[in-house]
Design an enzyme around this catalytic site. Structure first.
Site, PDB file in Angstrom:
ATOM      1  CB  THR A  51     -54.254  -0.279 106.124  1.00 20.35           C
ATOM      2  OG1 THR A  51     -55.426  -0.783 105.496  1.00 20.35           O
ATOM      3  CG2 THR A  51     -53.131  -0.193 105.104  1.00 20.35           C
ATOM      4  CB  THR A  52     -51.938   2.304 109.995  1.00 20.59           C
ATOM      5  OG1 THR A  52     -52.508   3.170 109.013  1.00 20.59           O
ATOM      6  CG2 THR A  52     -50.742   2.983 110.639  1.00 20.59           C
ATOM      7  CE1 TYR A 143     -60.169   1.285 105.409  1.00 24.61           C
ATOM      8  CE2 TYR A 143     -59.239  -0.583 106.569  1.00 24.61           C
ATOM      9  CZ  TYR A 143     -59.073   0.573 105.849  1.00 24.61           C
ATOM     10  OH  TYR A 143     -57.805   1.025 105.564  1.00 24.61           O
ATOM     11  CE  LYS A 176     -59.602   4.353 107.444  1.00 21.27           C
ATOM     12  NZ  LYS A 176     -58.374   3.585 107.675  1.00 21.27           N
ATOM     13  CB  SER A 178     -60.276   4.508 102.778  1.00 18.22           C
ATOM     14  OG  SER A 178     -60.073   4.596 104.167  1.00 18.22           O
ATOM     15  CG  ASP A 204     -55.129  10.557 107.264  1.00 23.17           C
ATOM     16  OD1 ASP A 204     -56.108   9.845 106.996  1.00 23.17           O
ATOM     17  OD2 ASP A 204     -54.267  10.250 108.098  1.00 23.17           O
ATOM     18  CD  GLU A 205     -53.990  11.964 101.442  1.00 20.66           C
ATOM     19  OE1 GLU A 205     -54.014  11.602 102.633  1.00 20.66           O
ATOM     20  OE2 GLU A 205     -53.838  11.190 100.494  1.00 20.66           O
ATOM     21  CB  SER A 221     -51.628   6.321 109.180  1.00 21.86           C
ATOM     22  OG  SER A 221     -51.332   7.180 108.100  1.00 21.86           O
TER      23      SER A 221
END
Lengths: 323, 323, 323, 323
Positions: A51-52, A143, A176, A178, A204-205, A221
């Site tokens: 995606t990034t 993913y 992964k 997400s 990530d957050e 990312s």
């Protein structure tokens, strides 16, 4: 061959695809980008064309070239280069998988189809298996991003997919994840008794919340420019220094929370990475539009206030300076 | 050149891409398919490589071949062949648009990007304009399907897009509106004073509700096998015989309502078309899975009970003539 | 008066409202229920008339009676009795708040309105403030459940609400956070420097992920029957024994994951609690329907296989017995 | 008794609940409101305490008083007064139904529960039946609004509910269909052979699309102030003058489309009605907030430009004046 040759673990940067101002791929800066990740961020694994990386906005031909360049530049510098080869159509996904094997990538990752969506687990596995079979010797990562690939708000759960997966996809090596459904993620870990799979968290957050549940690494990312800080969090967690780990997580959250409110996506990631690394990432490709100057100025001020801006050669931001 | 050479109107069949049992494209039956549409269904316009045609499950190379074959077979038989050239990435979409022009297609259609979604009207128009510019002499149609392409439940409204569109995209000639928001659709018609645009409705099961609001035609998968019935509805509506038009609409609804409950998508459309036309459409490509035999048996019984099964050469609508 | 008299912390059981077979409230068993929570589950705080308690399916008169009975029975046995007084209309919510104060409850909790939804933070705070003002001496908790109360997929974030909240609602004492967005939850904790607020997590099946981010407690339905196990997890976490904490969390997840697949809601919670506690919880009220016997049989087998069924007087399930 | 005494048809205004500036119900203006609807808008049926009437923001006691006042003031002036008695809890809904019967209302309407949602058709019918049974002699209408009451994007379809409904709810007399799924609506009409039910459409801005499918009337908030215009559309449609009907529909759409972009809800409806009727509707109750002055000024300008503002005693806006 035997799996796994080496296990994918720790931080994996979802790489940006650098572009020139007129929207073509800026291949020459990729070497510099590799050095930056390794030396400045301490990140030695990458996830290319995800995606990034605007992988789905690139033509098949471009995806091949980008993959090649990262593998070439990463040689002897990076630990693992995983190529995302997911596409809406199986044939091109297979072509990309085979190509990844040919160029010596360390693994491939595949997103579930999301125009036509898999109606159930079997349909999804059938699709993934066909891609994996095009590169049977390459570690295969799924993913999982259910908000995109779900069927009418009901998506296949990762923990169900994992059950017996190597019987169907022998090269399966992990996923992964997400999503914020940590029941699903936890039950993936719970199944992974022999720790045979890489269970990489992709939000990530809130990485700390997945570490405590047994995440073996993370793909994201922000590891492009906050890899060093995140590695410090990983180390603190490893040493059971939960207070420090939380302190790192909160600082990272403050930044992400701030930019989300400004509007945060791949365009903005490109602007932030340009700012932090000094390497020009360029604009995104349509339908994305370049981040505004206002965004960039605000993000820069926030990075400074959090002591997150440290240019190559300078000493890193000092934890004590932060409240 | 001047637009429009000829206006796209009436029914447009969203063509199926016939496949062999092993999932390759079954080119040889396309000629027969053209004849069936024209002679048995009275449908002389087609929309190729769209959702029904599994366009996004085909490789770029396959999409080119499929487009070529429909143009070749449709020559002197069909009125208009519109090629859907939408893709997640601009480059391939442009390549397909140029190819459509080269092979002599009558128009191109483009869906809004839906992995990265347009954040606003300007971003969407920028994307569409770049595709249109690759084939500036071809009529351009926008394929509006907001449930797919919307940004976090907020999509660009078609009526906003239409406003001043020809200043930005000179080849713009209309849209396929695949949504039930008839405020938006109505306001598209309301703007279309000089009737310069084709405003084609894309929700087959409620076409009558759009006709009364001024739809100039319709694009859909059911016109492959219910084209004749739907044309009868169009004629009744044209003659202001609303009672008959409604009666036709209800019969069509009964069928669609029934199959929706069984689970209705492209796989099932392929099975139904095989049944009704006698031309083998084959299985869908992954991630879709073949319709079950149970579905096909139930759909057949329903078609019979509604008097919708009539084979070539037999008089239409005759219950006794149906096996 | 000064806040907080005593801080709400640890596990808070979202109590079931026991009913008779004909759907009336079964007041007589509430005393026994209190004893069960305290003695068998080690849970000394309760959240009455919330989702689990079918609060919104009860008339205002019934909500008052239920609140009274829990306060009466909990006296000298429970630490804190929090009454959920949220309602779609402000007047009744205020009436319930005032009543909670009169009967000596330890706090009130309020859900955001969800028929008409608050269009922004200010509107939400205005509503909450009006309720709080009806019982100004009672600790006030906000019940954050954005999937329900969000405005077109965009809800007010808890961390924004928290910012400066005591200036607007002096009795504000914390929140129940029923969401998996741990960026938002983390940023609530990050703000809570002086640890003045109770930040209670509300997604039972992933509590550990919130503990690591600083949750000060938890409110949930499973603490009615898995309170003891969850308390063991809390203790392990407190002692930094993360491996044990994770082991407890996974066992709990296995159960919840299993029943979710069977269809899990308040009806099923009533059946499970009846099974585990031996106290008859009765059927739910319409529009909910009683759990099926099949569900109950399956849930019982699962509880046994996880060693989660231990009747009063028997020794608790033995961790070592579990893989 | 025999149903129907008289069939509910034509336009039904979803009445606003007028409030004073301090948020209490402004009972004295209701008589004037009745006269306005009858004389200025030609609307003789009302739907009280629904969404527009903020029914769910009123206490049970207020809902009773409001219903009483409308019945009292409507006597010998209105054709039918239908009271919405839906509530999250069955007991209060039953109380309101019984009250509606006692005060001589002409019917009751009920929304499906939407905190706990009906898991299937049977559960929904069970709930509705219990409410209907509290007022067995009153015509019963189901208020179908699936976006609110659906279970995880899957709601009970109206056409399924209708099938055999009178066996279960003898007083069932029809529904308000507030959705754009005209397959579902069409199949309701298709079933209604003997035209025994009132099938009232609830999406004002696309009423014409439902008329052509056989809607027998309409319930909506805009009929408070656009009733006269909408009646002209109904008449044109009745006379098969589709061009005129469409012209009326487009003018109405232009207004609604405009205000939707400004942010349109009950608050704004109150402001518009105050403007058009001259009767003070007052502010909404929390959590809604008063429409801004900017909204009101813009709406007024738009109404004028569309020739929709005509004060009592003045000649109505002139169609010829509109393009």
């Amino acid at each position: 061959m035997a799996f796994p040759k080496k296990k994918l673990q720790g931080l994996v940067a979802a790489t940006i695809t650098p572009m020139t101002e007129n929207g073509e791929i800026n291949f020459p800066v990729i070497g510099q980008y590799v050095d930056y990740l390794v030396k400045e961020q301490g990140v030695k694994n990458i996830f290319v064309n995800g995606t990034t990386g605007e992988g789905l906005s690139l033509s098949i031909s471009e995806r091949r070239q980008v993959a090649e360049e990262w593998v070439r530049q990463g040689k002897n510098k990076l630990d693992q280069v995983v190529i995302h080869v997911g596409a809406l159509n199986l044939k091109e996904s297979q072509e990309l998988a085979q190509h990844a094997a040919e160029i010596g990538a360390d693994g491939i990752a595949v997103i579930a189809p999301f125009f036509f969506k898999s109606q159930n687990k079997d349909a999804l596995i059938s699709f993934l298996r066909e891609v994996a079979a095009a590169a049977p010797a390459l570690p295969f990562y799924y993913y999982h991003i259910p908000s995109l690939t779900g069927v009418k708000s009901k998506s296949v759960r990762a923990e169900e997919l994992l059950d017996g997966i190597q019987d169907k996809i022998p090269s399966f090596q992990g996923l992964k994840f997400s999503d914020t459904d940590l029941l699903d993620f936890g039950q993936c870990v719970d199944q992974n008794h022999q720790r045979q799979f890489a269970l990489l968290f992709g939000v990530d957050e809130q990485l700390l919340s997945a570490l405590v549940l047994g995440a073996t690494g993370a793909v994201g990312s922000t590891y492009n420019y906050l890899g060093k800080k995140t590695n410090q969090m990983l180390e603190a967690f490893e040493q059971k220094d939960l207070a420090s780990a939380l302190s790192y997580q909160f600082r990272i959250q403050r930044f992400i929370n701030y930019v989300i409110k400004l509007g945060f996506g791949v365009s903005q990631t490109k602007a932030i990475m340009t700012l932090v690394s000094g390497i020009p990432m360029g604009p995104p490709r349509l339908p994305l539009q370049k981040a505004t100057q206002e965004f960039t100025a605000n993000a820069e001020a926030k990075l400074k206030s959090l002591n997150f801006l440290s240019f190559p050669g300078l000493k890193d931001g000092n934890m004590e300076a932060c409240s």
